[in-house]
Design a protein around this motif. Sequence first.
Motif, mmCIF file in Angstrom:
data_model
loop_
_atom_site.group_PDB
_atom_site.id
_atom_site.type_symbol
_atom_site.label_atom_id
_atom_site.label_comp_id
_atom_site.label_asym_id
_atom_site.label_seq_id
_atom_site.Cartn_x
_atom_site.Cartn_y
_atom_site.Cartn_z
ATOM 1 N N GLY A 72 -45.527 19.464 -2.766
ATOM 2 C CA GLY A 72 -45.882 18.612 -3.896
ATOM 3 C C GLY A 72 -47.026 17.658 -3.648
ATOM 4 N N GLY A 73 -47.829 17.913 -2.628
ATOM 5 C CA GLY A 73 -48.987 17.050 -2.361
ATOM 6 C C GLY A 73 -50.169 17.452 -3.224
ATOM 7 N N MET A 74 -50.110 17.091 -4.503
ATOM 8 C CA MET A 74 -51.080 17.607 -5.468
ATOM 9 C C MET A 74 -52.486 17.044 -5.273
ATOM 10 N N ASP A 75 -52.611 15.801 -4.835
ATOM 11 C CA ASP A 75 -53.947 15.240 -4.607
ATOM 12 C C ASP A 75 -54.689 16.032 -3.532
ATOM 13 N N VAL A 76 -53.971 16.331 -2.460
ATOM 14 C CA VAL A 76 -54.574 17.099 -1.375
ATOM 15 C C VAL A 76 -54.837 18.527 -1.835
ATOM 16 N N GLY A 99 -69.454 25.541 9.126
ATOM 17 C CA GLY A 99 -68.580 25.490 7.965
ATOM 18 C C GLY A 99 -67.126 25.667 8.350
ATOM 19 N N LEU A 100 -66.289 25.850 7.338
ATOM 20 C CA LEU A 100 -64.855 26.034 7.516
ATOM 21 C C LEU A 100 -64.447 27.384 6.934
ATOM 22 N N THR A 101 -63.491 28.031 7.558
ATOM 23 C CA THR A 101 -63.033 29.312 7.033
ATOM 24 C C THR A 101 -62.135 29.091 5.823
ATOM 25 N N SER A 102 -62.181 30.026 4.896
ATOM 26 C CA SER A 102 -61.308 29.931 3.725
ATOM 27 C C SER A 102 -59.850 30.115 4.136
ATOM 28 N N GLU A 103 -59.613 30.865 5.205
ATOM 29 C CA GLU A 103 -58.237 31.081 5.673
ATOM 30 C C GLU A 103 -57.580 29.754 6.041
ATOM 31 N N PHE A 104 -58.305 28.919 6.777
ATOM 32 C CA PHE A 104 -57.775 27.608 7.161
ATOM 33 C C PHE A 104 -57.482 26.760 5.927
ATOM 34 N N LEU A 105 -58.436 26.698 4.997
ATOM 35 C CA LEU A 105 -58.273 25.853 3.818
ATOM 36 C C LEU A 105 -57.163 26.365 2.900
ATOM 37 N N ILE A 106 -57.068 27.676 2.748
ATOM 38 C CA ILE A 106 -56.019 28.243 1.890
ATOM 39 C C ILE A 106 -54.639 27.974 2.480
ATOM 40 N N CYS A 107 -54.507 28.120 3.788
ATOM 41 C CA CYS A 107 -53.219 27.845 4.446
ATOM 42 C C CYS A 107 -52.801 26.393 4.253
ATOM 43 N N ARG A 108 -53.751 25.476 4.414
ATOM 44 C CA ARG A 108 -53.433 24.062 4.222
ATOM 45 C C ARG A 108 -53.107 23.777 2.759
ATOM 46 N N ASP A 109 -53.816 24.446 1.853
ATOM 47 C CA ASP A 109 -53.583 24.239 0.425
ATOM 48 C C ASP A 109 -52.186 24.699 0.025
ATOM 49 N N ILE A 110 -51.787 25.848 0.523
ATOM 50 C CA ILE A 110 -50.457 26.377 0.202
ATOM 51 C C ILE A 110 -49.370 25.446 0.724
ATOM 52 N N SER A 111 -49.557 24.952 1.940
ATOM 53 C CA SER A 111 -48.541 24.075 2.529
ATOM 54 C C SER A 111 -48.390 22.781 1.739
ATOM 55 N N PHE A 112 -49.502 22.223 1.254
ATOM 56 C CA PHE A 112 -49.413 20.990 0.466
ATOM 57 C C PHE A 112 -48.849 21.260 -0.925
ATOM 58 N N ALA A 113 -49.149 22.422 -1.494
ATOM 59 C CA ALA A 113 -48.597 22.772 -2.803
ATOM 60 C C ALA A 113 -47.081 22.901 -2.728
ATOM 61 N N GLN A 114 -46.581 23.417 -1.614
ATOM 62 C CA GLN A 114 -45.142 23.623 -1.459
ATOM 63 C C GLN A 114 -44.369 22.315 -1.345
#
Length: 277
Positions: free
Chosen positions: A73-77, A56-71
């Motif tokens: 404006g990459g809303m689809d990602v 599986g994937l760690t939530s830490e990795f996914l959360i970090c990527r999510d925050i970076s895309f939110a900052q």
Amino acid sequence: MLTLEEYPHLLGIPVSNKVSFSGLEEIPRSQVIADALHLKKYEIDANMMKKGGIRGLTSEFLICRDISFAQVGGMDVFEAIFVLLIYGLALFHNIDSFIDVNAIRIFLIENPVPTLLGDTYFSLHLRNSKGGGTVVCCIPLLYKWFISHLLQTLVFLENKQCPRWSQRLMSLTNDDIVWYDSALDVLKIIDSCGEFSNVTLIGTQGGINYNPDLARRQLGFPLKDKPNNVQLEGLFYQEAFEVYTTWIKKRALELKMPYAYERPMSLVIDEPSTLLN
């Protein structure tokens, strides 16, 4: 009795025509996961790991990527990754801070409701057969279903005297239970699966039978006839016992057969836990 009509209503997610999770799906390739999350394949390869014997994937990795895309404006990602986090940490939680391969499979299938219902029935049946213990499923969803059938009066909801749930429930009578929600009137009733009235719900931990025809009575419709013996038969199974699985793996190696062992149908506990009696 929980039904296939109530869970979609509570979640706001309809039951899809797509084949739901079976536990037999192949391990998703990195490219498939990357495409679904709008990420690069090398990012998935670099962060895919095993924890508790399952990939599986760690939530830490996914959360970090999510925050970076939110900052940026990459809303689809952002939305795609956020949904996977919900699947892995809330709907199909297994190991803390880890989105296992089963959650990823169900995310890719896009038909989570039957699996959620299967997990709930499976865990309730297992704990009842064991005489107690911790129910392992999407507890917030089960709680939401539970309170939807209880008194909605202000006195009951406020609970000012703070008695235990057992005390509150013992005081209820038949008239206090909300057996049917009129909001379900507009929903399509699922009373069979093709020609089969008794079908198996497969969750992430195992399978249990579900009788959609019997749910008609709870949903406010009369039964056409008395239930037959097939409808009342119980079916319940867990993953294969470890001794049997080990024997199968050994035989596969002896016969030069590939046997990519994963654990798609088992509960993985990261640390020892104590069952509540």
